[in-house]
Design a protein around this motif. Structure first.
Motif, short mmCIF file in Angstrom:
data_model
loop_
_atom_site.label_atom_id
_atom_site.label_comp_id
_atom_site.label_asym_id
_atom_site.label_seq_id
_atom_site.Cartn_x
_atom_site.Cartn_y
_atom_site.Cartn_z
N LYS A 163 0.83 -1.19 0.00
CA LYS A 163 0.00 0.00 0.00
C LYS A 163 0.87 1.25 0.00
N GLY A 164 0.52 2.20 -0.88
CA GLY A 164 1.28 3.44 -0.98
C GLY A 164 2.36 3.42 -2.04
N SER A 165 2.58 2.27 -2.68
CA SER A 165 3.60 2.19 -3.73
C SER A 165 3.17 3.01 -4.94
N LEU A 166 4.16 3.54 -5.65
CA LEU A 166 3.90 4.39 -6.80
C LEU A 166 3.53 3.56 -8.02
N VAL A 167 2.41 3.91 -8.65
CA VAL A 167 2.00 3.29 -9.91
C VAL A 167 2.51 4.11 -11.08
N GLY A 168 2.33 5.43 -11.03
CA GLY A 168 2.80 6.30 -12.09
C GLY A 168 2.47 7.75 -11.82
N ASN A 169 3.18 8.64 -12.51
CA ASN A 169 2.94 10.07 -12.39
C ASN A 169 1.88 10.46 -13.41
N ILE B 132 -11.03 9.35 -9.27
CA ILE B 132 -11.03 8.09 -10.01
C ILE B 132 -12.44 7.54 -10.05
N TYR B 133 -12.83 7.08 -11.23
CA TYR B 133 -14.15 6.43 -11.37
C TYR B 133 -13.93 5.02 -11.88
N THR B 134 -14.40 4.02 -11.10
CA THR B 134 -14.21 2.61 -11.48
C THR B 134 -15.51 1.89 -11.77
N GLY B 135 -16.63 2.58 -11.74
CA GLY B 135 -17.91 1.88 -11.91
C GLY B 135 -18.20 1.06 -10.68
N ASP B 136 -18.52 -0.21 -10.89
CA ASP B 136 -18.85 -1.10 -9.78
C ASP B 136 -17.63 -1.85 -9.26
N SER B 137 -16.45 -1.63 -9.85
CA SER B 137 -15.26 -2.38 -9.47
C SER B 137 -14.65 -1.82 -8.19
N ALA B 138 -13.95 -2.69 -7.48
CA ALA B 138 -13.25 -2.25 -6.27
C ALA B 138 -12.10 -1.32 -6.66
N GLU B 139 -11.80 -0.39 -5.78
CA GLU B 139 -10.73 0.57 -6.06
C GLU B 139 -9.42 0.08 -5.44
N TYR B 140 -8.48 -0.32 -6.29
CA TYR B 140 -7.16 -0.76 -5.84
C TYR B 140 -6.14 0.36 -5.98
N ILE B 141 -6.50 1.39 -6.77
CA ILE B 141 -5.59 2.50 -7.06
C ILE B 141 -6.23 3.78 -6.52
N GLU B 142 -5.41 4.68 -5.96
CA GLU B 142 -5.92 5.97 -5.52
C GLU B 142 -5.11 7.10 -6.13
N LEU B 143 -5.74 8.27 -6.23
CA LEU B 143 -5.11 9.45 -6.82
C LEU B 143 -4.68 10.41 -5.72
N ASN B 144 -3.39 10.75 -5.72
CA ASN B 144 -2.86 11.76 -4.81
C ASN B 144 -2.78 13.07 -5.59
N LYS B 145 -3.76 13.96 -5.37
CA LYS B 145 -3.82 15.21 -6.14
C LYS B 145 -2.71 16.18 -5.77
N GLU B 146 -2.17 16.08 -4.56
CA GLU B 146 -1.09 16.98 -4.14
C GLU B 146 0.18 16.71 -4.94
N VAL C 111 0.05 11.87 -8.59
CA VAL C 111 0.50 10.51 -8.85
C VAL C 111 -0.60 9.50 -8.47
N LEU C 112 -0.51 8.32 -9.07
CA LEU C 112 -1.36 7.20 -8.71
C LEU C 112 -0.60 6.30 -7.75
N LEU C 113 -1.29 5.87 -6.69
CA LEU C 113 -0.66 5.04 -5.66
C LEU C 113 -1.49 3.77 -5.43
N ILE C 114 -0.84 2.74 -4.91
CA ILE C 114 -1.55 1.52 -4.54
C ILE C 114 -2.40 1.79 -3.30
N LYS C 115 -3.70 1.58 -3.42
CA LYS C 115 -4.61 1.79 -2.30
C LYS C 115 -4.77 0.51 -1.48
N ASP C 116 -4.76 -0.63 -2.18
CA ASP C 116 -4.92 -1.92 -1.52
C ASP C 116 -4.10 -2.94 -2.29
N LYS C 117 -3.41 -3.81 -1.58
CA LYS C 117 -2.54 -4.80 -2.22
C LYS C 117 -3.35 -5.63 -3.21
N ILE C 118 -2.76 -5.85 -4.40
CA ILE C 118 -3.46 -6.55 -5.48
C ILE C 118 -2.93 -7.97 -5.61
#
Length: 345
Positions: free
Chosen positions: A35-41, A60-74, A77-84
């Motif tokens: 959790k918190g690992s960098l996915v991409g800028n 982030i909009y995922t529809g009905d899917s679980a959110e594994y990625i979160e957006l850090n607006k500050e 960057v995209l970060l890991i929200k939950d281990k995949i």
């Protein structure tokens, strides 16, 4: 309710007509990142200013899917929200990917993001049971075949199951046969006659290995009791049976009946039918006495359209033949239309 749905559909269409998909970006990451690992800028890759992310209330909009990625607006960057866990997310399906949108307001903008989840070698091959026992007559001829349990490896590609080995090889050799559906059947083939008077008990080790780094493996012990005089093995009436079943068929539905014959008399000619342990074994069962194959689980056409099960016909002396049953699952319209609305208050 109908007018409510129509209202949201029209609103969704009107929002889309006033906006557009401005770009898309793809990333590849290994599974099991913390959790918190960098996915991409995402800001840099889409050419967005961080101020725009904040003012546009980027989300982030995922529809009905679980959110594994979160957006850090500050940081943009995209970060890991939950281990995949790739195996839990996609099973054997490849490639495995998450699809979602970055949405900004004032003006409304959509950006499509795809994150491919790369398999890591985190699952060893495993056998569902630790040992198999055989009773084999000393009169069994060279070439007699004995079906062995297959190993299961949840990883895919090179990290998945690659090969088997059998040791020692004084009396038996291992034969593997890959089928069109990607499943490898494993058989133990007698190459040297057994002699009960010299060795009544034989112990072998079947090893399954994958191709990952480091290479992982699983083992199963094979215990053989050598019996006297049983000189005819069962012979299946057909090598292959075919059946068709609805995905809503109830438990207990009969699919087909397999049969085999054995010219021996008494216990040496008495045949028992069984399904070797495998992933499909929990969905089907065969009557050990009459060969009737029944459904004992629930079908889902959307998950699996075809099944192949191996039926072993074994006499009381340990000799066996096997046939396969290929099952086609027919579809029922059991998935309602799903409409997702995105609109701006």
């Amino acid at each position: 309710i109908i007018w409510y749905v129509l209202f949201h559909v029209l609103l969704f269409i009107s929002v889309l007509s006033l906006s557009s998909v401005h770009g898309q970006v793809s990333y590849s990451i290994p599974e099991e990142m913390v959790k918190g690992s960098l996915v991409g800028n995402i800001a840099q890759d889409l050419g967005l200013d961080i101020k725009r992310l904040k003012s546009g209330k980027a989300r982030i909009y995922t529809g009905d899917s679980a959110e594994y990625i979160e957006l850090n607006k500050e940081r943009g960057v995209l970060l890991i929200k939950d281990k995949i866990d790739r195996e839990a997310l996609c099973g054997p399906t490849t490639p495995c990917a998450l699809h979602f949108q970055i949405i900004l307001e004032n003006p409304m903008e959509f950006y499509t993001v795809t994150v491919e989840i790369i398999d890591t070698n985190d699952n060893p091959p495993i056998f569902e049971r630790s040992e198999m026992k055989f009773e084999i007559s000393e009169s069994a001829i060279a070439g007699a075949r004995f079906v062995l349990d297959r190993a299961i490896d949840d990883d895919v590609g090179v990290n998945g199951l690659q090969s088997y080995s059998l040791k020692p090889t004084d009396n038996f050799v291992l034969k593997s046969q890959s089928r069109s559906n990607g499943v490898t059947n494993v058989e133990m083939v007698l190459q040297k006659p057994l002699d009960r008077e010299k060795q009544e008990q034989i112990s072998l080790i079947l090893t399954a290995v994958d191709g990952g780094e480091p290479q992982l493996s699983g083992t199963m012990q094979i215990l053989i009791t050598v019996l006297d005089i049983n000189d005819n093995a069962p012979v299946c009436a057909q090598a292959e049976y075919k059946a068709r079943i609805s995905e809503v068929a109830p438990k207990g539905t009969v699919l087909t009946t397999v049969s085999a014959s054995d010219t021996d008399e008494g216990s040496n000619g008495r045949i028992s039918y069984s399904i070797p342990k495998s992933g499909a074994a929990r969905l089907f069962e065969v009557n050990k006495d009459n060969g009737v194959v029944n459904l004992v689980g629930f079908m889902d056409y959307e998950k699996t359209k075809h099944y192949q099960i191996d039926i072993e016909a074994r006499d009381q002396g340990g000799l066996a033949d096997n046939c396969k049953v290929i099952i086609e699952v027919t579809d029922i319209n059991d998935n309602p239309l799903s409409i997702t609305s995105v609109y701006q208050m």
